[in-house]
Design a protein around this motif. Structure first.
Motif, PDB file in Angstrom:
ATOM      1  N   UNK A   1      11.919 -46.992  32.739  1.00 25.84           N
ATOM      2  CA  UNK A   1      11.323 -45.726  33.172  1.00 25.84           C
ATOM      3  C   UNK A   1      10.287 -45.269  32.149  1.00 25.84           C
ATOM      4  N   UNK A   2       9.156 -44.840  32.642  1.00 20.07           N
ATOM      5  CA  UNK A   2       8.082 -44.366  31.778  1.00 20.07           C
ATOM      6  C   UNK A   2       8.295 -42.884  31.478  1.00 20.07           C
ATOM      7  N   UNK A   3       8.360 -42.534  30.194  1.00 19.50           N
ATOM      8  CA  UNK A   3       8.542 -41.143  29.777  1.00 19.50           C
ATOM      9  C   UNK A   3       7.309 -40.664  29.038  1.00 19.50           C
ATOM     10  N   UNK A   4       6.967 -39.397  29.260  1.00 13.19           N
ATOM     11  CA  UNK A   4       5.827 -38.774  28.584  1.00 13.19           C
ATOM     12  C   UNK A   4       6.330 -37.546  27.826  1.00 13.19           C
ATOM     13  N   UNK A   5       6.092 -37.511  26.538  1.00 10.88           N
ATOM     14  CA  UNK A   5       6.436 -36.353  25.703  1.00 10.88           C
ATOM     15  C   UNK A   5       5.160 -35.529  25.554  1.00 10.88           C
ATOM     16  N   UNK A   6       5.162 -34.332  26.111  1.00 16.40           N
ATOM     17  CA  UNK A   6       3.938 -33.545  26.208  1.00 16.40           C
ATOM     18  C   UNK A   6       3.579 -32.762  24.955  1.00 16.40           C
ATOM     19  N   UNK A  36      -3.478 -27.763  32.277  1.00 18.36           N
ATOM     20  CA  UNK A  36      -4.435 -28.497  33.115  1.00 18.36           C
ATOM     21  C   UNK A  36      -4.499 -29.983  32.788  1.00 18.36           C
ATOM     22  N   UNK A  37      -3.856 -30.422  31.702  1.00 15.78           N
ATOM     23  CA  UNK A  37      -3.845 -31.834  31.338  1.00 15.78           C
ATOM     24  C   UNK A  37      -2.577 -32.558  31.811  1.00 15.78           C
ATOM     25  N   UNK A  38      -1.598 -31.809  32.285  1.00 16.80           N
ATOM     26  CA  UNK A  38      -0.293 -32.398  32.602  1.00 16.80           C
ATOM     27  C   UNK A  38      -0.403 -33.441  33.706  1.00 16.80           C
ATOM     28  N   UNK A  39      -1.068 -33.124  34.774  1.00 15.57           N
ATOM     29  CA  UNK A  39      -1.122 -34.042  35.923  1.00 15.57           C
ATOM     30  C   UNK A  39      -1.732 -35.374  35.532  1.00 15.57           C
ATOM     31  N   UNK A  40      -2.861 -35.345  34.847  1.00  9.98           N
ATOM     32  CA  UNK A  40      -3.523 -36.583  34.438  1.00  9.98           C
ATOM     33  C   UNK A  40      -2.618 -37.418  33.543  1.00  9.98           C
ATOM     34  N   UNK A  41      -1.936 -36.767  32.611  1.00  9.68           N
ATOM     35  CA  UNK A  41      -1.126 -37.496  31.645  1.00  9.68           C
ATOM     36  C   UNK A  41       0.205 -37.981  32.224  1.00  9.68           C
ATOM     37  N   UNK A  43       0.862 -38.721  35.728  1.00  9.39           N
ATOM     38  CA  UNK A  43       0.811 -39.290  37.079  1.00  9.39           C
ATOM     39  C   UNK A  43       1.747 -40.478  37.237  1.00  9.39           C
ATOM     40  N   UNK A  44       1.885 -41.295  36.197  1.00  9.51           N
ATOM     41  CA  UNK A  44       2.730 -42.480  36.283  1.00  9.51           C
ATOM     42  C   UNK A  44       4.108 -42.275  35.639  1.00  9.51           C
ATOM     43  N   UNK A  63       3.096 -34.651  41.212  1.00 10.62           N
ATOM     44  CA  UNK A  63       3.638 -35.749  40.410  1.00 10.62           C
ATOM     45  C   UNK A  63       4.722 -36.477  41.210  1.00 10.62           C
ATOM     46  N   UNK A  64       4.330 -37.310  42.167  1.00 15.61           N
ATOM     47  CA  UNK A  64       5.292 -37.934  43.094  1.00 15.61           C
ATOM     48  C   UNK A  64       6.265 -38.904  42.445  1.00 15.61           C
TER      49      UNK A  64
END
Length: 320
Positions: A1-6, A36-41, A43-44, A63-64
């Motif tokens: 699973x791909x995780x993003x720490x914002x 405003x940067x959350x969606x781009x960062x 998406x996956x 963010x599907x």
């Protein structure tokens, strides 16, 4: 699973993220992220880790792939929980990681005030001891904590950790009932009684509509003139204007604040430009011992492990 720490920058650079990395196939970290940067960062991303970054309904529905939000804090007001529920996105938080750290901070402030360490150190540095006619130079009075009354507002993990240390100092601990409560639980006193009797009042309750500005002009007038106020909870618990006036007029003796209602605060914040000797403000660091930060990261990893295995742990989206 791909995780993003914002918002990795909300943690010290020395903290180890290996526990999280072991639970995901990829961990992408950003020091800070604007809404405003959350969606781009993301998406996956299947997992988002956020401390304070806002995740609104508008963002989440775009963010599907997202399956899990890990809030790197106890408070959950930065995530639209209802929106996450409707989108079948699990949401977890963490708790119980900072009791030792917060309690240590509270007593560091208490001891600094009652023992007057900084004052007496300065006296020595100024040569006042060397020029003294007696073997000691007294300066400001020192007071013992034994027998002092410590009022605790918010009796969860943090309040209980503070209580434990207070008892070691032989202090009298007063546990407050919720403000405006209609009944008083066993071993507690009404909020008003605690406010009136406490030599030290320490805030550890969550911010809710019932607790916003719970420390206001009326409450401050009920406190002892010798009382000390400590806030490590949320800045909005205190009416800043009322506190400033109370400190200026010596209605209460001292306040130590680790939180403000806006963080980071503006440079011209009311309580940052006072030049008052009876006010100390620190930058929301009571929770942030190295050990507490590491415990928090390890708890995030456990939340991910549990989600992957289909077990429920710290799921705030399932609370009623």
């Amino acid at each position: 699973m791909h995780a993003v720490f914002l918002d990795k920058q909300t943690f010290s650079s020395s903290i180890d993220f290996n526990a999280i990395e072991r639970e995901v196939t990829k961990l992408s970290c950003y020091n800070m992220t604007q809404t405003e940067q959350v969606i781009e960062r993301c998406l996956d991303a299947e997992i988002i880790i956020t401390n304070k970054v806002l995740l609104t309904n508008e963002v989440l529905k775009q963010l599907p792939k997202l399956k899990l939000i890990c809030i790197a804090a106890t408070g959950t007001n930065n995530v639209d929980i209802n929106a996450a529920k409707s989108l079948n996105i699990a949401v977890t938080n963490v708790s119980g990681y900072a009791g030792t750290s917060v309690a240590q901070y509270v007593f560091a402030q208490i001891l600094s005030y009652y023992q007057q360490i900084e004052h007496h150190n300065n006296n020595t540095a100024l040569g006042l001891w060397s020029s003294s006619e007696t073997f000691c130079y007294h300066g400001n009075a020192i007071a013992e904590l034994a027998g002092k009354s410590l009022g605790i507002v918010g009796y969860g993990n943090l309040g209980q950790a503070v209580e434990q240390i207070a008892k070691a100092f032989q202090m009298r601990v007063l546990i407050s009932e919720r403000p405006n409560a209609k009944s008083i639980r066993a071993n507690r006193l009404s909020f008003e009684q605690v406010v009136q009797q406490a030599d030290i009042l320490s805030l550890h309750c969550p911010q809710t509509p019932d607790t916003e500005k719970v420390i206001n002009e009326e409450v401050l007038k009920q406190m002892k003139a010798s009382a000390m106020l400590i806030n490590t909870a949320r800045g909005a618990l205190i009416d800043n204007n009322a506190l400033l006036l109370a400190l200026q007029s010596k209605q209460i003796a001292f306040a130590a604040l680790d939180v403000l209602e806006q963080e980071p605060p503006p440079a011209n914040h009311l309580l940052l430009n006072t030049n008052l000797s009876n006010l100390k403000v620190t930058a929301h660091i009571a929770w942030a011992s190295s050990e507490a930060q590491q415990r928090l990261i390890n708890l995030l990893a456990k939340n991910i492990t549990s989600f992957k295995s289909g077990t429920v742990l710290n799921r705030v989206d399932l609370e009623t």
